[in-house]
Write a protein that holds these residues in place. Structure first.
Motif, PDB file in Angstrom:
ATOM      1  N   ALA A  98       6.481 -12.967   9.850  1.00 16.70           N
ATOM      2  CA  ALA A  98       6.037 -14.265   9.351  1.00 16.70           C
ATOM      3  C   ALA A  98       6.395 -14.309   7.876  1.00 16.70           C
ATOM      4  O   ALA A  98       6.055 -13.394   7.120  1.00 16.70           O
ATOM      5  CB  ALA A  98       4.531 -14.444   9.544  1.00 16.70           C
ATOM      6  N   PHE A  99       7.089 -15.365   7.470  1.00 13.56           N
ATOM      7  CA  PHE A  99       7.589 -15.484   6.095  1.00 13.56           C
ATOM      8  C   PHE A  99       6.888 -16.667   5.431  1.00 13.56           C
ATOM      9  O   PHE A  99       6.924 -17.781   5.941  1.00 13.56           O
ATOM     10  CB  PHE A  99       9.111 -15.684   6.124  1.00 13.56           C
ATOM     11  CG  PHE A  99       9.746 -15.803   4.763  1.00 13.56           C
ATOM     12  CD1 PHE A  99       9.180 -15.197   3.649  1.00 13.56           C
ATOM     13  CD2 PHE A  99      10.921 -16.510   4.589  1.00 13.56           C
ATOM     14  CE1 PHE A  99       9.772 -15.305   2.405  1.00 13.56           C
ATOM     15  CE2 PHE A  99      11.526 -16.628   3.348  1.00 13.56           C
ATOM     16  CZ  PHE A  99      10.942 -16.018   2.254  1.00 13.56           C
ATOM     17  N   VAL A 100       6.244 -16.416   4.285  1.00 17.08           N
ATOM     18  CA  VAL A 100       5.450 -17.450   3.613  1.00 17.08           C
ATOM     19  C   VAL A 100       5.906 -17.571   2.167  1.00 17.08           C
ATOM     20  O   VAL A 100       5.933 -16.579   1.436  1.00 17.08           O
ATOM     21  CB  VAL A 100       3.942 -17.085   3.645  1.00 17.08           C
ATOM     22  CG1 VAL A 100       3.125 -18.193   2.989  1.00 17.08           C
ATOM     23  CG2 VAL A 100       3.470 -16.848   5.069  1.00 17.08           C
TER      24      VAL A 100
ATOM     25  N   TRP B 243      -3.465 -13.445   1.737  1.00 17.12           N
ATOM     26  CA  TRP B 243      -3.868 -12.329   0.888  1.00 17.12           C
ATOM     27  C   TRP B 243      -5.361 -12.079   1.013  1.00 17.12           C
ATOM     28  O   TRP B 243      -5.817 -10.952   0.888  1.00 17.12           O
ATOM     29  CB  TRP B 243      -3.461 -12.611  -0.554  1.00 17.12           C
ATOM     30  CG  TRP B 243      -3.075 -11.370  -1.281  1.00 17.12           C
ATOM     31  CD1 TRP B 243      -3.717 -10.799  -2.327  1.00 17.12           C
ATOM     32  CD2 TRP B 243      -1.970 -10.527  -0.986  1.00 17.12           C
ATOM     33  NE1 TRP B 243      -3.077  -9.647  -2.710  1.00 17.12           N
ATOM     34  CE2 TRP B 243      -2.002  -9.454  -1.902  1.00 17.12           C
ATOM     35  CE3 TRP B 243      -0.946 -10.565  -0.034  1.00 17.12           C
ATOM     36  CZ2 TRP B 243      -1.057  -8.440  -1.897  1.00 17.12           C
ATOM     37  CZ3 TRP B 243      -0.011  -9.557  -0.025  1.00 17.12           C
ATOM     38  CH2 TRP B 243      -0.066  -8.509  -0.945  1.00 17.12           C
ATOM     39  N   GLN B 244      -6.131 -13.143   1.275  1.00 16.19           N
ATOM     40  CA  GLN B 244      -7.568 -12.982   1.470  1.00 16.19           C
ATOM     41  C   GLN B 244      -7.873 -12.111   2.685  1.00 16.19           C
ATOM     42  O   GLN B 244      -8.905 -11.457   2.736  1.00 16.19           O
ATOM     43  CB  GLN B 244      -8.235 -14.352   1.640  1.00 16.19           C
ATOM     44  CG  GLN B 244      -8.610 -15.029   0.337  1.00 16.19           C
ATOM     45  CD  GLN B 244      -9.684 -14.244  -0.395  1.00 16.19           C
ATOM     46  OE1 GLN B 244     -10.664 -13.795   0.194  1.00 16.19           O
ATOM     47  NE2 GLN B 244      -9.498 -14.067  -1.687  1.00 16.19           N
ATOM     48  N   VAL B 245      -6.984 -12.121   3.678  1.00 14.50           N
ATOM     49  CA  VAL B 245      -7.180 -11.268   4.853  1.00 14.50           C
ATOM     50  C   VAL B 245      -7.319  -9.812   4.418  1.00 14.50           C
ATOM     51  O   VAL B 245      -8.202  -9.083   4.877  1.00 14.50           O
ATOM     52  CB  VAL B 245      -6.004 -11.428   5.838  1.00 14.50           C
ATOM     53  CG1 VAL B 245      -6.103 -10.406   6.970  1.00 14.50           C
ATOM     54  CG2 VAL B 245      -5.983 -12.847   6.399  1.00 14.50           C
TER      55      VAL B 245
ATOM     56  N   LEU C  65      -5.418 -16.051   9.569  1.00 15.15           N
ATOM     57  CA  LEU C  65      -5.261 -15.144  10.711  1.00 15.15           C
ATOM     58  C   LEU C  65      -4.379 -15.756  11.782  1.00 15.15           C
ATOM     59  O   LEU C  65      -3.655 -15.049  12.491  1.00 15.15           O
ATOM     60  CB  LEU C  65      -6.635 -14.788  11.289  1.00 15.15           C
ATOM     61  CG  LEU C  65      -7.551 -13.957  10.391  1.00 15.15           C
ATOM     62  CD1 LEU C  65      -8.883 -13.702  11.081  1.00 15.15           C
ATOM     63  CD2 LEU C  65      -6.912 -12.627  10.025  1.00 15.15           C
ATOM     64  N   SER C  66      -4.430 -17.072  11.907  1.00 18.79           N
ATOM     65  CA  SER C  66      -3.628 -17.735  12.937  1.00 18.79           C
ATOM     66  C   SER C  66      -2.136 -17.688  12.614  1.00 18.79           C
ATOM     67  O   SER C  66      -1.302 -17.957  13.484  1.00 18.79           O
ATOM     68  CB  SER C  66      -4.079 -19.190  13.092  1.00 18.79           C
ATOM     69  OG  SER C  66      -3.727 -19.954  11.949  1.00 18.79           O
ATOM     70  N   GLU C  67      -1.777 -17.346  11.392  1.00 23.39           N
ATOM     71  CA  GLU C  67      -0.384 -17.349  10.968  1.00 23.39           C
ATOM     72  C   GLU C  67       0.241 -15.958  10.965  1.00 23.39           C
ATOM     73  O   GLU C  67       1.401 -15.802  10.574  1.00 23.39           O
ATOM     74  CB  GLU C  67      -0.275 -17.976   9.577  1.00 23.39           C
ATOM     75  CG  GLU C  67      -0.725 -19.436   9.559  1.00 23.39           C
ATOM     76  CD  GLU C  67      -0.625 -20.066   8.185  1.00 23.39           C
ATOM     77  OE1 GLU C  67      -0.184 -19.372   7.252  1.00 23.39           O
ATOM     78  OE2 GLU C  67      -0.980 -21.246   8.051  1.00 23.39           O
ATOM     79  N   LEU C  68      -0.501 -14.949  11.395  1.00 26.13           N
ATOM     80  CA  LEU C  68       0.067 -13.606  11.453  1.00 26.13           C
ATOM     81  C   LEU C  68       1.083 -13.512  12.587  1.00 26.13           C
ATOM     82  O   LEU C  68       0.952 -14.177  13.616  1.00 26.13           O
ATOM     83  CB  LEU C  68      -1.045 -12.576  11.676  1.00 26.13           C
ATOM     84  CG  LEU C  68      -2.050 -12.393  10.525  1.00 26.13           C
ATOM     85  CD1 LEU C  68      -3.181 -11.472  10.970  1.00 26.13           C
ATOM     86  CD2 LEU C  68      -1.363 -11.829   9.293  1.00 26.13           C
ATOM     87  N   PRO C  69       2.111 -12.680  12.425  1.00 28.09           N
ATOM     88  CA  PRO C  69       3.074 -12.493  13.520  1.00 28.09           C
ATOM     89  C   PRO C  69       2.474 -11.646  14.634  1.00 28.09           C
ATOM     90  O   PRO C  69       1.335 -11.160  14.529  1.00 28.09           O
ATOM     91  CB  PRO C  69       4.218 -11.765  12.829  1.00 28.09           C
ATOM     92  CG  PRO C  69       3.560 -10.991  11.734  1.00 28.09           C
ATOM     93  CD  PRO C  69       2.426 -11.860  11.254  1.00 28.09           C
ATOM     94  N   GLN C  70       3.228 -11.441  15.686  1.00 30.73           N
ATOM     95  CA  GLN C  70       2.767 -10.592  16.778  1.00 30.73           C
ATOM     96  C   GLN C  70       2.646  -9.150  16.296  1.00 30.73           C
ATOM     97  O   GLN C  70       3.429  -8.697  15.466  1.00 30.73           O
ATOM     98  CB  GLN C  70       3.727 -10.664  17.962  1.00 30.73           C
ATOM     99  CG  GLN C  70       3.699 -11.999  18.693  1.00 30.73           C
ATOM    100  CD  GLN C  70       4.578 -11.970  19.933  1.00 30.73           C
ATOM    101  OE1 GLN C  70       5.504 -11.163  20.038  1.00 30.73           O
ATOM    102  NE2 GLN C  70       4.285 -12.837  20.887  1.00 30.73           N
ATOM    103  N   GLY C  71       1.678  -8.440  16.850  1.00 29.10           N
ATOM    104  CA  GLY C  71       1.523  -7.040  16.502  1.00 29.10           C
ATOM    105  C   GLY C  71       0.070  -6.626  16.477  1.00 29.10           C
ATOM    106  O   GLY C  71      -0.829  -7.457  16.555  1.00 29.10           O
TER     107      GLY C  71
END
Length: 991
Positions: free
Chosen positions: A376-378, A388-390, A333-339
């Motif tokens: 965010a690009f992974v 993906w678990q999110v 969750l901490s790696e999600l972009p703004q939005g």
């Protein structure tokens, strides 16, 4: 030759009485399998993952597909309805019925053939999807559709529901991935079916048998309704509602297997399936696109689709909020972009560069467009899996959120054309607002946005008659909304009872008439899963809750159930049926549910036990479980619960079966101590015995006696214990050693109270001695209670909660001065530490000292990483495998341990082994030997035996170390983290 079609099945026939005793006897006589008509089994199978509940007549667990054929033959003789069931995770009520339930999942899970050259395989219906794909791994192939329940859904269930999942963006629905089905009709007709050419049809017709009659009637259905099918069936990727009449059209090659896919056990029983397989994607990358709201995210979908992602999922900020509140997937969750809404776009390729190139091209084309997102690009596989678990955690994350109304399925699976998704999401939100479901804490929206499929759980009030009426009105309005958009009521979960009643609003009267005629061709007596899809029960009957739900809710409880308003009824209702506890591996480091993994029994899963507790409270008056606290059915199901607490963390709904078990056992034996197993007294009172042995200093004598063969045999017989090695008492306890020693070090970090738990103090004092050496070198001053103390763990785990409360209360009073002064308490034994961190607070919810103790108890790793600034652990420089204690996994977590071990230079692997199987008292109790050893042999013991001699085996739990010592062989033994670090510290100082 013209054959008139049978009249459609339009209403359920009046049920005729069934001689249940004769039926069960006949099944036992003829069927190679397990036949269960007992109260416990019927209670455990009374519901699925839906809003509905129907108590089955009985359950048959066939050992082979042919045994299932025999079971249906017997059911036919008695006129009993039949329901096939796989993982039991259906959300629309199709896996619950007053019928003979056939559970395929325990035995009928073979992969019968694999033809890698033709990319196909033949499977039995009970195989779990993840297990199938594990067995196919060496071929480079897999079965394409992958629902979020892939770790426990069966192929039979997926065929029954026409399942999809996120991968359907690339591979389509199950119907698109089937070659053939072997099916059985209720009347005994059995055949393989699939696409049928004109030549094949002519050959079938020439036979003049029952199958030929069926095929002729199917041709009449096709020819009579073809234009209406083409006109009324939505042309969208995710049309799952209704029967697949379109599979009969010439453009689909008169595909009878396709027709029967998604029929929810209402037409035929699937015995085997030939599956089409797809190549495994070699490399993947993930782009997460942030948008200001979920409607804007939906609007962007048509701009993403031309880039051909292999998955395109959507989630809104409310799902993210719910996961944050439940502490799910915090790193991801901490790696999600703004939005406030996100599209998760996955690309695949033969190599990482290709996958990344596709992702970068999408980002470039969206930049500067009307759909420009934050990004965010992974391309790291581990981080991608976390993100993906999110999405996959959606159902559990939204089910029971603290301080929020409960949410329910019902309208959780609608699908519309992807190019109209944004507008649909806004209209659906408007409907939420109209019905009062759209507060700030209202339902989240998420799903397979690339195919227009929307998932959600809605805070329906299914507890009152008024709320149920509102639920019905909402469902009718929502159905009309989807029909207006040219969509489908179900995008992958099926119709069952939730949506069967509404199908006329989507398809019109003529197509629904065709559904009834199709049902009459295959099942004219309506014996196959009656009341679902065709001639359905109303969407507001057979509710698991409902306005008339009035459960017994016991008031005199030991635990406080703070997350369930102090109510056992609410706690028992916490299970939403998603079936995560029915996993077949511990991938991802999960623990639950070890007894299910060994036995494969529904009643021995967390879900099955929760269902039995729900039935015990008898909220509808027709429960098969009628004896309340005295229920033997509930007792027997809970008896094989290891109380590992894995479900407390791993279950998406946070069902805490360990607490429910000991609560029940305490009341079950209350007032009749003679019924309690002698092993409860022998194990529960170990702390008192240990204190006596210590005080009298008779450990050597006791050890000699307990390890003398004849006396050992007598002792275990008298105590009703399993025939296992009795752990020897230490000749000098930790407290005795500590009293006689002289402190070292300057103690500049302050004082820490080391808790001398029963197991460390009396059995493995070397662990405590190592901790003292290590901590004094780290600058801590150690104190320790000198008198007899105990946290009450053994009395808690054996359900002697009255004694446990007295023991724990006395301990809290002794520790009060230390914790009131702000002192930390160090726990070395994870299960005892977990008592202070969890159980104590639930047994004494208003005690301030208990709350302080809860907050100020730490593990060794937490002390050295979080409370010892600047501390550098000694360098170990060796590899290790770690068996994490179940209670540590569930209550404290292992993150601090992993951080400390990495800092110490340890190349550590956390075993995905789940529970060691000893589980405190469990493995020592007679009758539990098979499950105890079976749990250990799944992963733990083989990995320990295979480990290099130089590899350390880490196990902080006394139970884990004992299990490894007794069962691993080859002289392997495990060490505590304190021992590993202290030995390295000693070596470092000697050098």
């Amino acid at each position: 030759m013209v054959i008139d079609l049978p009249a459609p099945v339009q209403q359920r026939p009046r049920e005729q009485p069934i001689d249940v005793d004769a039926l069960s006897g006949a099944l036992r006589d003829r069927v190679d399998g397990e036949v269960r008509f007992d109260a416990g089994t019927r209670g455990a199978y009374s519901t699925d993952a839906s809003n509905f509940r129907q108590v089955p007549i009985g359950v048959v667990v066939p050992r082979t597909p042919d045994a299932a054929v025999d079971a249906i033959a017997v059911a036919r003789r008695f006129g009993a309805p039949v329901l096939s069931r796989g993982g039991g995770t259906s959300l629309a009520g199709q896996c619950t019925n007053t019928a003979v339930v056939i559970d395929w999942s325990k035995y009928c899970h073979r992969v019968e053939t694999v033809d890698a050259g033709n990319r196909s395989c033949v499977v039995q219906p009970g195989i779990v999807l993840d297990e199938l794909n594990r067995q196919l791994a060496d071929t480079g192939l897999r079965f394409g559709p992958e629902p979020a329940t892939h770790m426990n859904c069966t192929l039979g269930g997926m065929i029954g529901n026409n399942s999809c999942g996120a991968t359907a963006q690339r591979t389509g629905k199950v119907v698109d991935n089937l070659a053939r089905l072997e099916v059985l009709l209720y009347d005994g007709t059995r055949f393989w079916c699939g696409p049928t050419s004109d030549e094949e049809y002519a050959e079938i017709e020439r036979r003049g048998d029952l199958r030929s009659s069926i095929y002729r009637q199917l041709r009449q259905i096709r020819d009579g309704y073809a234009e209406e099918i083409r006109r009324r069936f939505p042309d969208i990727p995710r049309r799952v509602s209704g029967y697949n009449l379109d599979s009969l059209l010439p453009e689909h090659e008169f595909d009878v297997a396709g027709l029967l896919t998604g029929s929810e056990s209402t037409l035929v029983t699937v015995l085997r399936a030939e599956l089409k397989l797809v190549p495994v994607i070699k490399e993947k990358s993930l782009v997460v696109l942030g948008y200001p709201d979920i409607g804007a995210a939906g609007d962007a979908v048509p701009a993403v689709l031309p880039h051909q992602p292999i998955a395109l999922e959507g989630v809104d900020h409310k799902l993210i909020r719910d996961e944050q509140l439940k502490n799910l997937n915090p790193q991801a969750l901490s790696e999600l972009p703004q939005g406030r809404a996100f599209l998760m776009v996955q690309f695949g390729g033969d190599d990482q560069d290709e996958a990344d190139r596709r992702a970068e091209q999408l980002i470039r084309e969206l930049r500067g467009s009307e759909h420009e997102p934050s990004v965010a690009f992974v391309d790291d596989a581990e981080r991608e899996a976390e993100l993906w678990q999110v999405r996959e955690a959606g159902l559990g994350a939204t089910a029971h959120v603290p301080h929020r109304p409960d949410t329910f399925e019902g309208w959780e699976d609608s699908a519309v054309p992807p190019d109209r998704l944004g507008d649909y999401l806004r209209r659906l939100r408007g409907l939420y607002e109209e019905f009062g479901y759209a507060s700030d804490t209202g339902p989240s929206l998420y799903g397979h946005f690339g195919q227009g499929c929307v998932h959600t759980r809605i805070p329906f009030d299914l507890y009152t008659a008024h709320g149920v009426r509102a639920y019905r009105r909402f469902m009718e309005r929502a159905a009309d909304l989807v029909a207006e958009f040219g969509g489908s009521f179900s995008g992958e979960h099926g119709d069952g009872q939730s949506r069967g009643e509404l199908l006329t609003r989507m398809f019109g009267d003529r197509i629904v008439d065709a559904f009834g005629r199709l049902k009459a061709i295959f099942d004219p007596q309506d014996r196959m899963n009656p009341g679902k899809v065709v001639a359905p029960y109303r969407l507001d009957e057979n509710l698991r809750l409902g306005g008339d739900w009035g459960p017994w809710d016991p008031q005199h409880l030991y635990f406080s159930y703070p997350d369930d308003s102090g109510s056992l009824a609410e706690a028992a209702n916490r299970c939403v049926g998603v079936g995560r506890c029915r996993q077949h591996s511990n991938s991802g480091g999960e623990v639950m549910c070890p007894s299910y993994q060994v036995t494969g029994e529904e009643e021995h899963s967390t879900r099955g036990r929760a269902r039995l507790l729900f039935e015990m409270l008898n909220g509808h008056g027709d429960s098969p479980v009628t004896d309340g606290w005295r229920s033997d059915a509930v007792h027997d199901a809970l008896d094989l619960c290891l109380a590992c607490k894995g479900c407390k963390t791993d279950c998406p709904a946070n069902v805490d079966m360990a607490s429910y078990k000991v609560e029940f056992m305490s009341h079950y034996y209350r007032g009749r101590p003679w019924k309690r197993p002698r092993s409860d007294y022998a194990i529960g009172w170990v702390p008192a015995v240990a204190q006596l042995v210590s005080r009298l200093r008779i450990a050597p004598l006791v050890n000699r006696l307990s390890h003398t063969a004849a006396l050992h045999a007598v002792a275990i017989r008298l105590a009703a214990l399993a025939d296992r090695e009795v752990p020897p008492f230490a000749e000098q306890t930790l407290q005795q050693w500590f009293t006689d020693r002289r402190a070292t070090g300057d103690g500049h970090r302050g004082n820490i109270l080391l808790w001398p738990d029963t197991f460390t103090n009396n059995f493995h004092p070397q662990v405590g001695r190592a901790a003292v050496r290590l901590l004094e070198q780290a600058g801590w001053r150690i104190s320790m209670p000198s008198g007899p103390v105990c946290c009450g763990l053994t009395w808690i785990s054996t359900g002697q909660l009255g004694v446990a409360r007295r023991v724990l209360s006395r301990t809290v009073r002794q520790l009060a001065p230390h914790v009131r002064a702000g002192g930390l308490v160090l726990g070395l034994e994870p299960s005892c530490t977990a008592v202070f961190r969890s159980d104590a607070g639930e047994l004494f919810p208003t005690d301030r000292d208990v709350r302080k103790l809860q907050d100020q108890t730490v593990t060794l790793a937490e002390l050295l990483t979080e409370h010892s600034p600047g501390y550098q652990p000694p360098q170990v420089d060796r590899s290790a495998i770690a068996q994490v204690h179940c209670h540590q996994h569930a209550v404290m977590g292992w993150a601090a341990d992993h951080e400390l071990l990495q800092a110490a230079g340890v190349d550590v692997e956390q075993l995905e082994s789940g529970c060691c199987g000893l589980a405190g008292n469990f493995g020592f109790e007679r009758g539990h030997e098979e499950v105890s050893k079976g749990a250990a042999e799944r992963v733990l013991l083989p990995r320990v035996r295979d480990a290099d001699a130089t590899t350390a085996v880490l196990a902080d739990g006394f139970s884990c170390r004992t299990q490894i010592h007794e069962l691993a062989g080859n002289g392997r033994h495990a060490v505590h983290l304190a021992e590993l670090l202290a030995d390295a510290d000693d070596d470092q100082h000697r050098r």
